[in-house]
Scaffold this motif. Structure first.
Motif, PDB file in Angstrom:
ATOM      1  N   ILE A  21      35.509  40.629  38.772  1.00 23.08           N
ATOM      2  CA  ILE A  21      36.271  39.390  38.994  1.00 23.08           C
ATOM      3  C   ILE A  21      35.377  38.155  38.881  1.00 23.08           C
ATOM      4  O   ILE A  21      35.703  37.224  38.142  1.00 23.08           O
ATOM      5  CB  ILE A  21      37.048  39.444  40.324  1.00 23.08           C
ATOM      6  CG1 ILE A  21      38.161  40.486  40.187  1.00 23.08           C
ATOM      7  CG2 ILE A  21      37.609  38.082  40.681  1.00 23.08           C
ATOM      8  CD1 ILE A  21      38.893  40.775  41.464  1.00 23.08           C
ATOM      9  N   PRO A  22      34.237  38.086  39.554  1.00 22.28           N
ATOM     10  CA  PRO A  22      33.398  36.898  39.380  1.00 22.28           C
ATOM     11  C   PRO A  22      32.843  36.770  37.958  1.00 22.28           C
ATOM     12  O   PRO A  22      32.672  35.656  37.453  1.00 22.28           O
ATOM     13  CB  PRO A  22      32.269  37.061  40.388  1.00 22.28           C
ATOM     14  CG  PRO A  22      32.517  38.298  41.137  1.00 22.28           C
ATOM     15  CD  PRO A  22      33.732  38.969  40.584  1.00 22.28           C
ATOM     16  N   THR A  23      32.595  37.898  37.305  1.00 22.97           N
ATOM     17  CA  THR A  23      32.114  37.855  35.924  1.00 22.97           C
ATOM     18  C   THR A  23      33.171  37.245  35.021  1.00 22.97           C
ATOM     19  O   THR A  23      32.889  36.359  34.206  1.00 22.97           O
ATOM     20  CB  THR A  23      31.750  39.271  35.440  1.00 22.97           C
ATOM     21  OG1 THR A  23      30.741  39.805  36.302  1.00 22.97           O
ATOM     22  CG2 THR A  23      31.240  39.257  34.015  1.00 22.97           C
ATOM     23  N   ALA A  24      34.419  37.717  35.140  1.00 22.11           N
ATOM     24  CA  ALA A  24      35.514  37.175  34.338  1.00 22.11           C
ATOM     25  C   ALA A  24      35.713  35.692  34.629  1.00 22.11           C
ATOM     26  O   ALA A  24      35.923  34.890  33.706  1.00 22.11           O
ATOM     27  CB  ALA A  24      36.795  37.956  34.611  1.00 22.11           C
ATOM     28  N   ASP A  25      35.631  35.309  35.895  1.00 21.04           N
ATOM     29  CA  ASP A  25      35.798  33.914  36.271  1.00 21.04           C
ATOM     30  C   ASP A  25      34.715  33.047  35.631  1.00 21.04           C
ATOM     31  O   ASP A  25      34.997  31.954  35.127  1.00 21.04           O
ATOM     32  CB  ASP A  25      35.768  33.767  37.794  1.00 21.04           C
ATOM     33  CG  ASP A  25      35.996  32.330  38.231  1.00 21.04           C
ATOM     34  OD1 ASP A  25      37.040  31.749  37.847  1.00 21.04           O
ATOM     35  OD2 ASP A  25      35.128  31.794  38.937  1.00 21.04           O
ATOM     36  N   THR A  26      33.488  33.535  35.609  1.00 24.63           N
ATOM     37  CA  THR A  26      32.388  32.794  34.997  1.00 24.63           C
ATOM     38  C   THR A  26      32.591  32.651  33.495  1.00 24.63           C
ATOM     39  O   THR A  26      32.386  31.573  32.929  1.00 24.63           O
ATOM     40  CB  THR A  26      31.038  33.480  35.294  1.00 24.63           C
ATOM     41  OG1 THR A  26      30.859  33.537  36.707  1.00 24.63           O
ATOM     42  CG2 THR A  26      29.879  32.734  34.659  1.00 24.63           C
TER      43      THR A  26
END
Length: 92
Positions: A21-26
């Motif tokens: 999730i944080p990777t996709a958000d970044t």
């Protein structure tokens, strides 16, 4: 990373997890911040215009199709072998 092993025993590309999730958000943030989709669209239009100009100078180009920077050029008029020769000439 220490927490990841304790909180997520299974992970894959499509799983909503503490890493994905944080990777996709970044990634989405960078795409928007750097206007990458808009640039891809502009470069696709520029490339298509150049290909259309070349197509007017070369026989055998039947169609040029694209979506962004993904292109297909339909070539040929005398059968498969002729289309292959045309494609080879365009490449070199």
């Amino acid at each position: 990373m220490d927490r990841f092993g304790n909180t997520a025993r299974y992970s894959n590309t499509f799983a909503g997890n503490t890493i994905g999730i944080p990777t996709a958000d970044t990634v989405l943030t960078i795409l928007q911040r750097d206007q990458i989709p808009q640039n891809a669209l502009a470069m696709g239009q520029r490339l298509r215009a150049g290909l259309e100009k070349l197509a007017k100078q070369q026989p055998g180009v039947r169609a040029i199709r694209n979506a962004g920077l993904f292109f297909g050029v339909d070539m040929g008029s005398e059968g498969t072998a002729a289309a292959g020769r045309l494609a080879w000439r365009w490449m070199w």
